[in-house]
Design a protein around this motif. Structure first.
Motif, short mmCIF file in Angstrom:
data_model
loop_
_atom_site.label_atom_id
_atom_site.label_comp_id
_atom_site.label_asym_id
_atom_site.label_seq_id
_atom_site.Cartn_x
_atom_site.Cartn_y
_atom_site.Cartn_z
N TYR A 40 38.69 -20.85 -46.51
CA TYR A 40 38.92 -22.00 -45.63
C TYR A 40 39.14 -23.30 -46.39
O TYR A 40 39.48 -24.31 -45.80
N ARG A 41 38.92 -23.28 -47.70
CA ARG A 41 39.05 -24.53 -48.46
C ARG A 41 40.47 -25.10 -48.44
O ARG A 41 40.66 -26.27 -48.13
N PRO A 42 41.50 -24.26 -48.76
CA PRO A 42 42.85 -24.81 -48.68
C PRO A 42 43.23 -25.24 -47.26
O PRO A 42 44.00 -26.19 -47.09
N ALA A 43 42.64 -24.58 -46.25
CA ALA A 43 42.92 -24.97 -44.86
C ALA A 43 42.38 -26.36 -44.59
O ALA A 43 43.04 -27.19 -43.94
N LEU A 44 41.18 -26.63 -45.12
CA LEU A 44 40.60 -27.96 -44.92
C LEU A 44 41.42 -29.02 -45.67
O LEU A 44 41.69 -30.10 -45.13
N GLU A 45 41.84 -28.67 -46.89
CA GLU A 45 42.67 -29.62 -47.65
C GLU A 45 43.96 -29.94 -46.89
O GLU A 45 44.37 -31.10 -46.79
N ALA A 46 44.57 -28.88 -46.33
CA ALA A 46 45.81 -29.08 -45.57
C ALA A 46 45.55 -29.95 -44.35
O ALA A 46 46.36 -30.79 -43.98
N HIS A 47 44.40 -29.72 -43.73
CA HIS A 47 44.05 -30.51 -42.54
C HIS A 47 43.94 -31.99 -42.90
O HIS A 47 44.52 -32.85 -42.23
N ILE A 48 43.21 -32.26 -43.97
CA ILE A 48 43.02 -33.66 -44.38
C ILE A 48 44.37 -34.29 -44.76
O ILE A 48 44.69 -35.40 -44.33
N ALA A 49 45.17 -33.53 -45.51
CA ALA A 49 46.47 -34.05 -45.94
C ALA A 49 47.40 -34.32 -44.77
O ALA A 49 48.21 -35.24 -44.79
N SER A 50 47.28 -33.50 -43.71
CA SER A 50 48.21 -33.64 -42.57
C SER A 50 47.93 -34.89 -41.75
O SER A 50 48.82 -35.40 -41.07
N GLY A 51 46.71 -35.37 -41.78
CA GLY A 51 46.35 -36.52 -40.95
C GLY A 51 46.29 -36.20 -39.47
O GLY A 51 46.16 -37.10 -38.64
N CYS A 52 46.40 -34.91 -39.10
CA CYS A 52 46.38 -34.52 -37.69
C CYS A 52 44.96 -34.50 -37.15
O CYS A 52 43.99 -34.48 -37.89
N ASP A 53 44.88 -34.45 -35.80
CA ASP A 53 43.56 -34.40 -35.16
C ASP A 53 42.93 -33.03 -35.32
O ASP A 53 41.72 -32.89 -35.44
N ILE A 54 43.78 -32.01 -35.24
CA ILE A 54 43.29 -30.64 -35.27
C ILE A 54 44.20 -29.82 -36.17
O ILE A 54 45.42 -30.05 -36.19
N THR A 55 43.60 -28.86 -36.91
CA THR A 55 44.42 -27.86 -37.61
C THR A 55 44.10 -26.49 -37.04
O THR A 55 42.93 -26.12 -36.94
N MET A 56 45.15 -25.79 -36.63
CA MET A 56 44.98 -24.44 -36.09
C MET A 56 45.36 -23.45 -37.18
O MET A 56 46.43 -23.56 -37.77
N LEU A 57 44.52 -22.46 -37.42
CA LEU A 57 44.88 -21.38 -38.31
C LEU A 57 45.61 -20.32 -37.49
O LEU A 57 45.15 -19.96 -36.41
N ALA A 58 46.76 -19.89 -37.99
CA ALA A 58 47.57 -18.98 -37.17
C ALA A 58 48.37 -18.05 -38.06
O ALA A 58 48.58 -18.30 -39.24
N THR A 59 48.79 -16.94 -37.45
CA THR A 59 49.64 -15.99 -38.17
C THR A 59 51.07 -16.13 -37.64
O THR A 59 51.27 -16.38 -36.46
N LEU A 60 52.03 -15.93 -38.53
CA LEU A 60 53.44 -15.98 -38.12
C LEU A 60 53.80 -14.60 -37.59
O LEU A 60 53.62 -13.59 -38.27
N GLU A 61 54.29 -14.53 -36.35
CA GLU A 61 54.60 -13.24 -35.74
C GLU A 61 56.03 -12.85 -36.05
O GLU A 61 56.96 -13.65 -35.89
N GLU A 62 56.18 -11.60 -36.54
CA GLU A 62 57.52 -11.13 -36.86
C GLU A 62 58.09 -10.24 -35.78
O GLU A 62 59.30 -10.06 -35.67
#
Lengths: 386, 373
Positions: free
Chosen positions: B133-155
């Motif tokens: 979850y660490r890179p997810a938190l980093e991405a969240h902080i970097a994005s400046g968004c209110d919420i970060t959703m973890l998701a899978t790309l559906e093929e």
């Protein structure tokens, strides 16, 4: 008080960097799990573990005692290494001296009785039953004994008893044994009596400060009340490579002689977070004891595989004891061998031999020490120790 | 670690049939020796999170028993550690779950005390995965968004519905947010994990529950997003993600770990999945056993034949028994000569000698806990 400082030199490469009680056993255990679990299952909540030889792994393993439910606010598991004192500093000179040096530890808990154990036997025993016997007999020193063959008796401490189980004679490794009752290395002492004998023994400069050689003979000489407690059940000294292999193979006996599966008397061990074992397509596993975290793609027969081992395609493991986290690569062949912890057996390596393929006098268990990498194609012959 | 973990242990409990009769979803056994909660919880621990609250509202005895004192997760801490958050004894106890905000209200006091962690990871326990979850938190902080959703790309087009399905622009900014629907190729399917600031979360819980609004996703996230008042960042997860939303998914996901393509990354050595220790002896494979493609835990005695099966701790398979595509949970016994195909057997079941059970790959037979067949 668990004497865990022994080197276990007859286990050769398996105890080069680790004390004997820390040697892995039975898939997921270490030898010391047996006496420690026996203590806990007998309701003993204070255990001193006396370490000296290569204690790092053992200290690490025992930690705060939590796996054995010995992380107590009062009592619990204590590692007791030798220490320096204001005037002297001394290693544990012998088994008796080790306890002598820890008299202050025992006195803190002010027990009436002390059980002295060693860390080199595989057995399940309720020490409480022995303590009951000790009290009933009014004993000051009770020694657990087992009947052995006359041949084995020449290698062990042998007790002669009267009709009332009182010990009348004790001989260490007698040439002509007078009885077949061998000491199991499990002693219960009335603490006040033992403490006095330890102090006297320490004052004797000629003493070797050993339970078998000095303390027990001194009790006997003085006519103190001493009794032999006959234990019935599985007990095995795993002090040699052959006996260690034998005891592992006993786990495959369908009658479960060690009684491993008795859930009311479990053997506890420190568990590492490994997933369930995976048997891949094409694998063959029969008559084997396999711990968790293994991945098997080859063939495993009549063997004990410890936690986290990997057996690749085409590898054959027969009659082998393979200790934790060892990898057996493609096409390697291990027969009738003990392979230590964390080894890498490269492709096509051949270790040991089936007894039927080898002249009797040349055959024996092959042993590979811990953390060895055997290069591809190498051959380790029967009886070899590397 | 400046993030607290909150685990929801109930979602989909209703779809999981007899599995959730006497345990909540988080306590469903999985993978031979785990419970579903072990995956999210171990991920949190492996990501350095040391404050974890577990929300439980219904029959959570089994979960409590499993979490024990959290020693196995190294979360028996003096500061922080694991906290079970059962419902407050209010008029709502025993009532139907009205939504995530209702659950989260039970965590309000807890969230207010964790002042050292500005972020909260909200995670559903129905997802089996091994992620950092660490890179997810980093991405969240970097994005400046209110919420970060973890998701899978559906093929592939999905068969079932996801809790939420999103589309995002090249910068991973969510552009559409739909609830409870199928995913088309190129859509992102939520995995029930999101990162939000503690402050915003506390405000939302207070504000919405005071107005009697309890649906976190619909009434807060979707409502605010659609009005342009909430920005959502998307964090794409490419690791193995197994969702356990119904009996069929449970069955197929359970068997999927036998495949090394799933099992190896899920149980990677550098990020172990922790679980409760039971001190079982290693598994014994009998002379006549024939095992191929199986995952087997400690304490089993296997004397029969099995292909493509998962056996939990202490399972006994009698001589001559034949099993194919089966999940057998802890302590269950399959008698001699029994024949099972496409069957899920819950804990402490006795399948008597010679019994025959056959389900379909698309519809396995499920035997509930403790019964004799």
């Amino acid at each position: 008080m668990l004497l865990a400082g022994g080197q276990g030199s007859r286990l050769y490469c398996l105890t080069q960097d680790t004390a004997k009680p820390a040697v892995p056993f039975g898939g997921k255990y270490r030898i010391i799990d047996f006496p420690l679990s026996n203590c806990v299952n007998s309701g003993i909540d204070t255990v001193g573990v006396l370490t000296q030889y290569q204690p790092l792994e053992l200290n690490d393993y025992i930690g705060n005692g939590q796996p054995w439910d010995l992380n107590r606010n009062w009592g619990g598991a204590h590692i007791l290494p030798p220490y320096t004192q204001s005037k002297t500093e001394s290693w544990y000179k012998g088994t008796a001296n080790a306890i002598y040096q820890n008299i202050p530890f025992v006195d803190r808990y002010n027990p009436e009785y002390v059980v002295i154990l060693s860390g080199d036997h595989i057995y399940k025993m309720d020490y409480n039953k022995m303590l009951k016997f000790h009290k009933e007999k009014g004993s000051e020193c009770t020694i657990a004994v087992m009947p052995v063959s006359m041949d084995e008796a020449t290698r062990m401490g042998i007790m002669s008893t009267d009709d009332n189980d009182a010990i009348i004679d004790f001989e260490e490794k007698p040439k002509k044994p007078k009885s077949n009752l061998a000491s199991m290395g499990v002693y219960i002492f009335t603490w006040a009596a033992l403490k006095q004998y330890l102090i006297d023994d320490e004052a004797d400069p000629k003493s070797e400060n050993d339970f078998g050689k000095n303390i027990i003979p001194a009790f006997l000489r003085d006519g103190r009340p001493m009794f032999a407690y006959a234990f019935e059940g599985y007990w095995k000294d795993v002090g040699t490579l052959e006996s260690l292999w034998d005891a592992n193979m006993d786990l495959l006996d369908p009658t479960d002689p060690i009684n491993m599966r008795d859930s009311t008397f479990r053997i506890y061990a420190r568990n590492y977070a490994s997933p369930a074992t995976r048997i891949d397509p094409g694998a063959k596993v029969s008559n084997s004891f396999v711990a968790e975290g293994c991945i098997i793609r080859g063939s495993v027969e009549h063997s004990v595989l410890y936690t986290g081992c990997e057996v690749e395609e085409g590898a054959i493991v027969v009659g082998a004891v393979v200790m934790p986290n060892t990898v057996v690569r493609k096409g390697a062949n291990i027969s009738y061998a003990i392979v230590g912890e964390g080894c890498v057996i490269e492709e096509g390596v051949k270790i040991g031999e089936r007894p039927e393929n080898c002249p009797n006098e040349d055959w024996g268990i092959t042993v590979v020490g811990h953390k060895k990498t055997l290069p591809a194609g190498s051959v380790i012959r029967p009886k070899e120790i590397v | 670690m400046n993030m607290t973990g909150i685990i929801f242990s109930e979602l989909y409990a209703g779809e999981l049939g007899t599995f959730t009769y006497d345990r909540n979803m988080a306590a469903i056994p999985f993978g031979g020796r785990y419970r579903l909660v072990d995956f999210v919880l171990s991920n949190m621990v492996n990501s350095g999170i040391t404050n974890v609250g577990v929300l439980a509202t219904q029959h959570y005895h089994s979960l409590m028993d499993h979490l024990n004192n959290a020693q196995q997760y190294d979360l028996n801490r003096k500061n922080g550690g694991l906290q079970l958050l059962p419902p407050f004894a209010t008029e709502n106890v025993g009532a139907n779950n009205r939504g995530k905000l209702d659950d989260l209200r039970n965590a309000l006091d807890y969230l207010e005390t964790i002042t050292t962690t500005p972020y909260v990871l909200l995670a559903d326990a129905y997802v089996v995965c091994n992620i950092d979850y660490r890179p997810a938190l980093e991405a969240h902080i970097a994005s400046g968004c209110d919420i970060t959703m973890l998701a899978t790309l559906e093929e592939e087009p999905s068969e079932g519905n996801y809790v939420s399905v999103m589309r995002a622009d090249a910068g991973h900014r969510v552009t559409s947010y739909a609830l409870d629907c199928t995913a088309k190729p190129g859509d992102y399917a939520s995995m029930g994990h999101m990162i939000i600031s503690r402050e915003l979360l506390i405000n939302v819980i207070r504000d919405y529950t005071s107005r009697g609004i309890y649906d976190f996703l619909r009434d807060f996230i979707q409502h605010e997003f659609n009005r342009g008042r909430l920005s959502i960042n998307l964090y794409q997860v490419d690791d193995v993600v197994l969702r356990i939303r119904n009996v069929n998914e449970y069955f197929h996901s359970s068997l999927s770990i036998i495949d090394s393509a799933v099992g190896t990354p899920l149980f990677r050595g550098d990020r172990p999945i922790f679980t409760r220790v039971t001190d079982e002896v290693p598994c014994y494979y009998g002379v006549e056993s024939e095992i191929s493609s199986c995952v087997i835990a400690d304490g089993c005695i296997i004397e029969g034949k099995a292909e493509n099966c998962v056996f939990s701790r202490g399972v006994k398979i009698g001589k001559g028994a034949t099993l194919k595509n089966c999940v057998i949970m802890q302590g269950s016994v399959v008698g001699e000569g029994a024949s099972l195909e496409n069957v899920v057997v819950d804990k402490w079941v006795t399948v008597t000698n010679g019994a025959q059970l056959k389900g379909l790959v698309s519809n396995p037979v499920v035997i509930r806990k403790g019964v004799t067949v």
